[in-house]
Write a protein that holds these residues in place. Structure first.
Motif, mmCIF file in Angstrom:
data_model
loop_
_atom_site.group_PDB
_atom_site.id
_atom_site.type_symbol
_atom_site.label_atom_id
_atom_site.label_comp_id
_atom_site.label_asym_id
_atom_site.label_seq_id
_atom_site.Cartn_x
_atom_site.Cartn_y
_atom_site.Cartn_z
ATOM 1 N N ARG A 208 -45.449 -29.977 67.372
ATOM 2 C CA ARG A 208 -44.517 -31.022 67.599
ATOM 3 C C ARG A 208 -45.200 -32.323 68.238
ATOM 4 O O ARG A 208 -46.085 -32.096 69.068
ATOM 5 C CB ARG A 208 -43.254 -30.714 68.286
ATOM 6 C CG ARG A 208 -42.048 -31.860 68.743
ATOM 7 C CD ARG A 208 -41.460 -31.956 67.504
ATOM 8 N NE ARG A 208 -40.307 -32.708 67.616
ATOM 9 C CZ ARG A 208 -39.688 -33.708 66.986
ATOM 10 N NH1 ARG A 208 -40.219 -33.945 65.501
ATOM 11 N NH2 ARG A 208 -38.701 -34.246 67.154
ATOM 12 N N VAL A 209 -44.819 -33.570 67.719
ATOM 13 C CA VAL A 209 -45.405 -34.897 68.592
ATOM 14 C C VAL A 209 -44.199 -35.677 69.071
ATOM 15 O O VAL A 209 -43.242 -35.835 68.271
ATOM 16 C CB VAL A 209 -46.414 -35.421 67.605
ATOM 17 C CG1 VAL A 209 -46.894 -36.831 68.246
ATOM 18 C CG2 VAL A 209 -47.526 -34.549 67.131
ATOM 19 N N MET A 221 -48.364 -34.136 72.316
ATOM 20 C CA MET A 221 -48.486 -32.923 71.174
ATOM 21 C C MET A 221 -48.372 -31.649 71.972
ATOM 22 O O MET A 221 -49.464 -31.207 72.888
ATOM 23 C CB MET A 221 -49.548 -32.844 70.389
ATOM 24 C CG MET A 221 -49.770 -32.092 69.585
ATOM 25 S SD MET A 221 -51.409 -31.938 68.474
ATOM 26 C CE MET A 221 -51.135 -33.457 68.061
ATOM 27 N N GLN A 222 -47.507 -30.822 71.514
ATOM 28 C CA GLN A 222 -47.659 -29.309 71.825
ATOM 29 C C GLN A 222 -48.088 -28.810 70.411
ATOM 30 O O GLN A 222 -47.637 -28.835 69.285
ATOM 31 C CB GLN A 222 -46.314 -28.724 71.867
ATOM 32 C CG GLN A 222 -46.086 -27.148 71.877
ATOM 33 C CD GLN A 222 -46.853 -26.771 72.941
ATOM 34 O OE1 GLN A 222 -46.511 -26.653 74.342
ATOM 35 N NE2 GLN A 222 -48.117 -25.897 72.995
ATOM 36 N N PHE A 228 -51.969 -31.454 74.046
ATOM 37 C CA PHE A 228 -52.732 -32.658 73.939
ATOM 38 C C PHE A 228 -51.975 -33.948 74.365
ATOM 39 O O PHE A 228 -50.925 -33.945 73.974
ATOM 40 C CB PHE A 228 -53.446 -32.709 72.376
ATOM 41 C CG PHE A 228 -54.158 -31.494 72.276
ATOM 42 C CD1 PHE A 228 -55.819 -31.795 72.323
ATOM 43 C CD2 PHE A 228 -53.737 -30.177 71.723
ATOM 44 C CE1 PHE A 228 -56.385 -30.573 71.892
ATOM 45 C CE2 PHE A 228 -54.425 -29.160 71.490
ATOM 46 C CZ PHE A 228 -55.941 -29.317 71.688
ATOM 47 N N ARG A 229 -52.846 -34.964 74.666
ATOM 48 C CA ARG A 229 -52.388 -36.456 74.915
ATOM 49 C C ARG A 229 -53.154 -37.179 74.152
ATOM 50 O O ARG A 229 -54.496 -37.323 73.844
ATOM 51 C CB ARG A 229 -52.171 -36.616 76.160
ATOM 52 C CG ARG A 229 -51.747 -38.114 76.463
ATOM 53 C CD ARG A 229 -51.317 -38.054 78.091
ATOM 54 N NE ARG A 229 -51.108 -39.236 78.527
ATOM 55 C CZ ARG A 229 -51.258 -40.337 78.949
ATOM 56 N NH1 ARG A 229 -52.533 -40.386 79.339
ATOM 57 N NH2 ARG A 229 -50.774 -41.418 79.522
ATOM 58 N N TRP A 237 -57.185 -37.335 70.558
ATOM 59 C CA TRP A 237 -56.427 -36.487 71.498
ATOM 60 C C TRP A 237 -57.322 -35.815 72.426
ATOM 61 O O TRP A 237 -58.500 -35.562 72.118
ATOM 62 C CB TRP A 237 -55.825 -35.300 70.324
ATOM 63 C CG TRP A 237 -54.734 -35.959 69.596
ATOM 64 C CD1 TRP A 237 -54.991 -36.412 68.219
ATOM 65 C CD2 TRP A 237 -53.350 -36.240 69.638
ATOM 66 N NE1 TRP A 237 -53.816 -36.947 67.664
ATOM 67 C CE2 TRP A 237 -53.112 -36.863 68.627
ATOM 68 C CE3 TRP A 237 -52.676 -36.074 70.943
ATOM 69 C CZ2 TRP A 237 -51.481 -37.172 68.486
ATOM 70 C CZ3 TRP A 237 -51.071 -36.379 70.800
ATOM 71 C CH2 TRP A 237 -50.640 -36.929 69.604
ATOM 72 N N VAL A 238 -56.713 -35.653 73.558
ATOM 73 C CA VAL A 238 -57.327 -35.146 74.744
ATOM 74 C C VAL A 238 -56.750 -33.771 75.059
ATOM 75 O O VAL A 238 -55.590 -33.720 75.274
ATOM 76 C CB VAL A 238 -57.495 -35.935 75.769
ATOM 77 C CG1 VAL A 238 -58.096 -35.534 77.230
ATOM 78 C CG2 VAL A 238 -58.485 -37.199 75.511
ATOM 79 N N PRO A 239 -57.237 -32.829 74.936
ATOM 80 C CA PRO A 239 -56.544 -31.359 75.340
ATOM 81 C C PRO A 239 -56.384 -31.422 77.109
ATOM 82 O O PRO A 239 -57.111 -31.991 77.778
ATOM 83 C CB PRO A 239 -57.601 -30.273 75.324
ATOM 84 C CG PRO A 239 -59.054 -30.854 75.165
ATOM 85 C CD PRO A 239 -58.950 -32.190 74.670
ATOM 86 N N LEU A 240 -55.137 -30.834 77.324
ATOM 87 C CA LEU A 240 -54.765 -30.910 78.779
ATOM 88 C C LEU A 240 -54.845 -29.500 79.268
ATOM 89 O O LEU A 240 -54.448 -28.418 78.551
ATOM 90 C CB LEU A 240 -53.265 -31.612 78.751
ATOM 91 C CG LEU A 240 -53.344 -32.962 78.456
ATOM 92 C CD1 LEU A 240 -51.927 -33.495 78.648
ATOM 93 C CD2 LEU A 240 -54.091 -34.097 79.329
#
Length: 356
Positions: A208-209, A221-222, A228-229, A237-240
């Motif tokens: 989902r975004v 984003m999940q 991610f963001r 996208w950057v992973p969190l």
């Protein structure tokens, strides 16, 4: 704050209203029938419901009087000459067009077809440019047999710019209402793929975004493989990093603050239940640098609740949230997710929640 919500469930469309003692069911429409998507169109007040009959397939209904009466309309359908001769399984999401696009609706389907209507659902057209992208050959189902479109997000600055997310087909952007498409999504990692293919964009599974309305280039984003963001409208996208579980399906973006978003974690792909039987909501208020976990008002023992992709919503002010689960519970928070109260614990499994 919102005084009403639409709850699409496996056994009908429920309208819950807020009163002095909490929330109660004001209407039940299409009882016993799965409602896969519902929409209140703020442009004109119209209600739409997408149904999935076991024997009769997908049906679309529209109400112009707040749900008192409904009119059946032709549902989106693949044309006979569509590549691969697909058959519509269900409509997964339904979104309105821009404020200056009266009558325009968008529908995302399984298989992963994007449909557009310009006359309030009277007629639908498959967006063939997306259906025919060559990368489709690499798409595959993420939980279903086929890939599906679950996220449709218009840029509020320019509604002709359309963003979609596909499980499993990555994220795509159109600058011209669907006439042409670009594959986006650098930085996403799919650990279910062979290591040398983990970064392939067209095989990603964004669950989902959600987009920040006030800062539309910020998206959350999940993903199947974490959270991610993006700050460039989905191009990269950057992973969190979270202190706890980062698997799940739902995400809500604060409509005014691009640094704030909410998620509802489960343990992992192979174990889609909350850890230790305790339902929690996680929130970041600094762009993903730190996280808070909220439990107040949520079941903390023997819970098996999972919140689907469209089961979490936030109001226009960013302080009221609602979520519904696979066990038929609906909770509401009126302080940005820090505390929750139960609206109903006896509903059918919830597919989608919309604050109105």
């Amino acid at each position: 704050m919102s005084e009403r919500m639409l709850v699409a469930t496996r056994k009908g469309l429920l309208t819950l209203v807020r009163n002095k003692s909490g929330w109660s069911i004001a209407r039940t429409d299409f009882p016993g029938i799965p409602v896969t998507a519902a929409l209140h169109d703020a442009r004109d007040g119209t209600l739409y419901a997408m149904l999935k009959h076991g024997h009769f397939g997908t049906k679309l209904h529209r109400s112009d009087d707040g749900g008192r009466t409904w009119t059946e309309l032709p549902a989106p359908a693949f044309p006979a000459d569509a590549q691969g001769s697909p058959t519509l399984f269900q409509v997964w999401t339904l979104e309105p067009g821009g404020a200056k696009e009266p009558g325009r609706l968008w529908a995302g389907a399984l298989p992963a077809g994007l449909f557009r209507s310009d006359d309030r659902g009277e007629r639908w057209e498959l967006v063939s440019a997306l259906w025919n992208v060559p990368e489709r050959a690499k798409w595959f189902g993420g939980g279903y047999d086929d890939a599906g479109i679950h996220t449709i997000s218009l840029d509020p600055r320019d509604p002709t710019r359309v963003f979609v997310a596909i499980s499993c087909g990555g994220v795509w952007d159109s600058p011209d209402s669907g006439k042409s498409w670009s594959l986006r999504g650098d930085g996403m990692i799919a650990t279910y793929m062979p290591p040398e293919q983990a970064g392939v964009r067209e095989t990603q599974d964004p669950h989902r975004v959600a987009r920040c309305a006030a800062a539309p280039d910020t998206m959350w984003m999940q993903h199947h493989c974490g959270i991610f963001r993006s700050t460039d409208a989905g191009a990269t996208w950057v992973p969190l990093k979270l202190p706890g579980d980062d698997f799940g399906f739902a995400v809500a973006a604060h409509p005014k603050d691009p640094l704030t978003a909410w998620f509802v974690p489960a343990i992992k792909d192979e174990l889609r239940v909350p850890r230790d039987g305790a339902v929690t909501v996680t929130r970041t208020s600094d762009g993903g640098k730190t996280w808070q976990t909220f439990r107040d008002g949520l079941p903390q023992c023997d819970a098996f609740d999972l919140v689907y992709r469209h089961g979490l919503d936030v109001d226009a002010g960013g302080t009221q949230l609602a979520m519904g689960s696979t066990t038929g519970s609906v909770w509401v928070s009126e302080n940005s997710g820090e505390a929750w109260h139960l609206a109903n614990a006896h509903l059918p499994p919830v597919y989608a929640v919309r604050l109105v």
